[in-house]
Design a protein around this motif. Structure first.
Motif, PDB file in Angstrom:
ATOM      1  N   TYR A 224      74.937  74.328 127.166  1.00 48.13           N
ATOM      2  CA  TYR A 224      74.468  74.037 128.439  1.00 48.13           C
ATOM      3  C   TYR A 224      75.083  75.097 129.546  1.00 48.13           C
ATOM      4  CZ  TYR A 224      72.170  69.790 127.422  1.00 48.13           C
ATOM      5  OH  TYR A 224      71.259  68.616 126.855  1.00 48.13           O
TER       6      TYR A 224
ATOM      7  N   TRP B 257      57.418  71.502 126.558  1.00 46.64           N
ATOM      8  CA  TRP B 257      58.205  72.433 127.248  1.00 46.64           C
ATOM      9  C   TRP B 257      58.151  73.659 126.830  1.00 46.64           C
ATOM     10  CZ3 TRP B 257      63.999  73.281 126.080  1.00 46.64           C
ATOM     11  CH2 TRP B 257      64.606  73.753 127.271  1.00 46.64           C
TER      12      TRP B 257
ATOM     13  N   GLY C  43      65.824  73.814 131.823  1.00 50.43           N
ATOM     14  CA  GLY C  43      65.649  72.402 131.177  1.00 50.43           C
ATOM     15  C   GLY C  43      66.957  71.645 131.569  1.00 50.43           C
ATOM     16  N   GLY C  44      67.153  70.380 130.457  1.00 54.36           N
ATOM     17  CA  GLY C  44      68.153  69.825 130.545  1.00 54.36           C
ATOM     18  C   GLY C  44      67.881  68.545 131.425  1.00 54.36           C
TER      19      GLY C  44
ATOM     20  N   TRP D 279      60.184  69.986 121.763  1.00 54.69           N
ATOM     21  CA  TRP D 279      59.562  69.637 123.007  1.00 54.69           C
ATOM     22  C   TRP D 279      58.455  70.649 123.021  1.00 54.69           C
ATOM     23  CZ3 TRP D 279      62.234  65.860 125.291  1.00 54.69           C
ATOM     24  CH2 TRP D 279      63.643  65.668 125.027  1.00 54.69           C
TER      25      TRP D 279
ATOM     26  N   SER E 142      69.752  73.812 130.801  1.00 53.97           N
ATOM     27  CA  SER E 142      69.598  74.690 129.866  1.00 53.97           C
ATOM     28  C   SER E 142      68.596  75.531 130.021  1.00 53.97           C
ATOM     29  CB  SER E 142      69.343  73.431 128.423  1.00 53.97           C
ATOM     30  OG  SER E 142      68.010  73.090 128.864  1.00 53.97           O
TER      31      SER E 142
ATOM     32  N   ALA F 219      70.909  74.238 124.413  1.00 59.40           N
ATOM     33  CA  ALA F 219      72.106  73.085 124.118  1.00 59.40           C
ATOM     34  C   ALA F 219      72.015  72.683 122.860  1.00 59.40           C
ATOM     35  CB  ALA F 219      71.772  72.032 125.261  1.00 59.40           C
TER      36      ALA F 219
ATOM     37  N   TYR G 204      65.849  60.805 126.566  1.00 62.40           N
ATOM     38  CA  TYR G 204      65.589  60.989 127.970  1.00 62.40           C
ATOM     39  C   TYR G 204      64.487  60.165 128.705  1.00 62.40           C
ATOM     40  CZ  TYR G 204      68.189  65.552 128.240  1.00 62.40           C
ATOM     41  OH  TYR G 204      69.343  66.540 128.405  1.00 62.40           O
TER      42      TYR G 204
ATOM     43  N   ARG H  61      53.705  64.426 129.686  1.00 61.91           N
ATOM     44  CA  ARG H  61      54.154  65.106 128.612  1.00 61.91           C
ATOM     45  C   ARG H  61      53.832  64.427 127.562  1.00 61.91           C
ATOM     46  NH1 ARG H  61      60.430  67.146 128.374  1.00 61.91           N
ATOM     47  NH2 ARG H  61      60.172  69.115 129.615  1.00 61.91           N
TER      48      ARG H  61
ATOM     49  N   PHE I  83      66.264  63.576 132.805  1.00 58.86           N
ATOM     50  CA  PHE I  83      65.932  65.095 132.335  1.00 58.86           C
ATOM     51  C   PHE I  83      64.936  65.775 133.548  1.00 58.86           C
ATOM     52  CE2 PHE I  83      62.033  63.988 129.313  1.00 58.86           C
ATOM     53  CZ  PHE I  83      61.566  62.932 130.308  1.00 58.86           C
ATOM     54  N   GLU I  84      65.159  66.917 133.521  1.00 57.75           N
ATOM     55  CA  GLU I  84      64.397  67.881 134.505  1.00 57.75           C
ATOM     56  C   GLU I  84      63.135  67.136 134.974  1.00 57.75           C
ATOM     57  OE1 GLU I  84      63.686  68.578 131.644  1.00 57.75           O
ATOM     58  OE2 GLU I  84      62.597  70.297 131.480  1.00 57.75           O
TER      59      GLU I  84
ATOM     60  N   SER J  52      66.095  74.153 123.110  1.00 62.22           N
ATOM     61  CA  SER J  52      67.049  74.301 124.131  1.00 62.22           C
ATOM     62  C   SER J  52      68.341  75.235 123.629  1.00 62.22           C
ATOM     63  CB  SER J  52      67.605  72.823 124.576  1.00 62.22           C
ATOM     64  OG  SER J  52      68.717  72.902 125.254  1.00 62.22           O
TER      65      SER J  52
ATOM     66  N   ASN K 186      63.290  66.319 120.852  1.00 59.90           N
ATOM     67  CA  ASN K 186      64.129  67.125 119.915  1.00 59.90           C
ATOM     68  C   ASN K 186      64.609  66.656 118.619  1.00 59.90           C
ATOM     69  OD1 ASN K 186      65.929  65.483 120.869  1.00 59.90           O
ATOM     70  ND2 ASN K 186      67.164  66.697 121.896  1.00 59.90           N
TER      71      ASN K 186
ATOM     72  N   ASN L 240      73.759  69.114 133.325  1.00 57.15           N
ATOM     73  CA  ASN L 240      73.519  69.689 132.092  1.00 57.15           C
ATOM     74  C   ASN L 240      72.238  70.521 132.358  1.00 57.15           C
ATOM     75  OD1 ASN L 240      72.470  67.127 131.800  1.00 57.15           O
ATOM     76  ND2 ASN L 240      71.806  67.452 129.791  1.00 57.15           N
TER      77      ASN L 240
HETATM   78  O1  LIG Z   1      67.788  69.526 125.126  1.00 55.24           O
HETATM   79  P1  LIG Z   1      67.861  69.521 126.550  1.00 55.24           P
HETATM   80  O2  LIG Z   1      68.860  68.525 127.163  1.00 55.24           O
HETATM   81  O3  LIG Z   1      68.316  71.088 127.256  1.00 55.24           O
HETATM   82  O4  LIG Z   1      66.630  69.418 127.259  1.00 55.24           O
HETATM   83  C1  LIG Z   1      65.415  70.058 127.113  1.00 55.24           C
HETATM   84  C2  LIG Z   1      63.899  69.676 127.783  1.00 55.24           C
HETATM   85  O5  LIG Z   1      64.378  70.296 129.168  1.00 55.24           O
HETATM   86  C3  LIG Z   1      63.946  68.210 127.999  1.00 55.24           C
HETATM   87  O6  LIG Z   1      62.834  67.786 129.030  1.00 55.24           O
END
Ligand SMILES: O=P(O)(O)OC[C@H](O)CO
Length: 414
Positions: free
Chosen positions: A322, A171, A282-283, A168, A121, A248, A42, A373, A65-66, A246, A229, A119
């Motif tokens: 997701y 997060w 997230g996502g 993460w 999550s 996801a 990301y 971060r 990403f968010e 996540s 991740n 996407n």
């Molecule tokens: O693995 P993702 O795509 O759900 O993203 C996770 C976190 O929100 C990334 O900032």
């Protein structure tokens, strides 16, 4: 054929989803061709996109990403807001068709959708059910003290290098932890109500949580698994039987885990008033870059409509973990009885809607968040290595972060 470049950050099962969506769209019509390109993680993808914009060769669609939202919002001229794109292209578009917990994150205070919530999550706790059995743990832990206790039992039962972990690190352990316990990460509703926000995550709850991780790191009851991740294979390999990341992660878990698994809600501290509150998303979302032709934008708009289709949303949800982004897709997944078979795929949706969001749990929007971060992670790593106390690390993360936020305020056009 008009080509549409789509830069993304997906790997593994989620990369397969991206490729299939592009192929299916391309096969469904003959005027446009969506070409997906993997640009790294990301952070790499947003950095590559910004550099490309400066050089005059940005892609049409960029997956961000968010936490890159504030940076993209401030990049006036670099992006074409989704609500404008759809109106200019004459494409039917109803922002109220999407789940508000998701769109709120990507819209202005007037409700104008800036990026497309492709996407989304939330954080869940992935659990190796066979490992729990092996350690004689009868119930999936609900609270953090239970997780700590169970992780010790898991360690004794043979999971010696990792009782529990997560991806993460900020997060899960700062951003979601704060929302889930209804305490602020930052002032001004975590920055959603203004760029003049100050960080506030060095409070008693966050400090206590980091102290617990530091203590448990010593004998690997908890074992740190990195800033992004990349450590997720430690769950699917069977090394870490409890793993927060996540929703996801699902596609990879389904493809790789050779054990029974589930995804449970994030744990909470039972003595924290009001916990659990609600989780945040997230996502990533899709940002449409500026400076393209009307014909290209028409193709992009058609692609966003294609992605919003109810059955396609359900397919994305089932394949990746997701969230279904439209109300219709969520309702249909429920009607079909889908969550009776796979209840864990509803876990992130139930977390997001667990309670009416507060100022602390609507989301977050901080400038320079990619850099923030990294620096927060660096401070947490110092605490885990015993070089600083948890309080010192979080105080320093807040102080350094506030300087970075003031820098963002000065330089960003908004
Ligand atoms: O693995 P993702 O795509 O759900 O993203 C996770 C976190 O929100 C990334 O900032």
């Amino acid at each position: 054929v008009t080509e549409i470049q789509w830069w993304h950050a997906m790997t593994g099962a989620n990369n397969d989803v991206i490729v299939k969506l592009a192929n299916d769209f391309n096969a469904s019509q003959s005027d446009y061709k969506v070409i997906p390109t993997y640009k790294g993680g990301y952070a790499d993808t947003i950095n590559a996109g910004i550099a490309a914009f400066r050089a005059g060769n940005a892609p049409h669609i960029m997956q961000v990403f968010e936490v890159g939202t504030a940076t993209m919002m401030a990049a006036t001229g670099a992006v074409k807001p989704v609500y404008k794109l759809m109106a200019d292209a004459g494409e039917k578009f109803d922002p109220s068709a999407y789940l508000p917990a998701i769109t709120g994150y990507y819209s202005t205070s007037k409700g104008e959708m800036l990026s497309f919530p492709f996407n989304s999550s939330s954080t869940v706790m992935w659990v190796n059910l066979d490992a729990l059995k092996k350690a004689n743990i009868a119930e999936i832990p609900k609270t953090w003290p239970q997780v700590f206790e169970d992780a010790k039992k898991l360690k004794a039962a043979g999971y010696t290098t990792c009782g529990f972990s997560g991806s993460w690190v900020t997060w899960v352990n700062l951003e979601q932890l704060s929302a889930w316990h209804n305490v602020p990460l930052a002032s001004k509703a975590n920055g959603l109500d203004g760029f003049d926000t100050v960080l506030e995550f060095n409070g008693p709850l966050q400090v206590k949580h980091l102290e617990n991780l530091v203590e448990l790191q010593k004998d690997k009851t908890y074992d740190y698994a990195g800033r992004t991740n990349t450590g997720e294979g430690r769950f699917t390999s069977g090394e870490c039987p409890i793993y927060l990341t996540s929703s996801a992660f699902f596609g990879n878990v389904k493809a790789q885990a050779k054990f029974n698994f589930t995804a449970a809600p994030m744990p909470y501290y039972p003595d924290a008033k009001g916990a659990p509150q609600n989780s945040i998303i997230g996502g990533a979302s899709l940002w449409i870059m500026g400076g393209k032709s009307a014909e290209e934008y028409k193709g992009v708009a058609k692609f966003l409509t294609f992605l919003s289709d109810t059955d396609r949303q359900i397919w994305i949800h089932k394949a990746s973990g997701y969230l279904p982004i439209t109300k219709a897709a969520y309702a249909k997944a429920k009607e079909e009885g889908f969550y009776k078979d796979q209840p864990y795929l509803e876990t992130p949706l139930l977390e997001l809607t667990n309670k009416e969001p507060t100022e602390n749990s609507r989301g977050l929007r901080l400038g320079n968040m990619v850099q923030l971060r990294d620096m927060w992670s660096e401070e947490i790593e110092q605490a885990l290595a015993g070089k600083k106390t948890a309080k010192q690390a979080l105080d320093s993360a807040v102080e350094r972060g506030n300087q970075m936020l003031r820098q963002f305020e000065k330089t960003a056009v908004h």
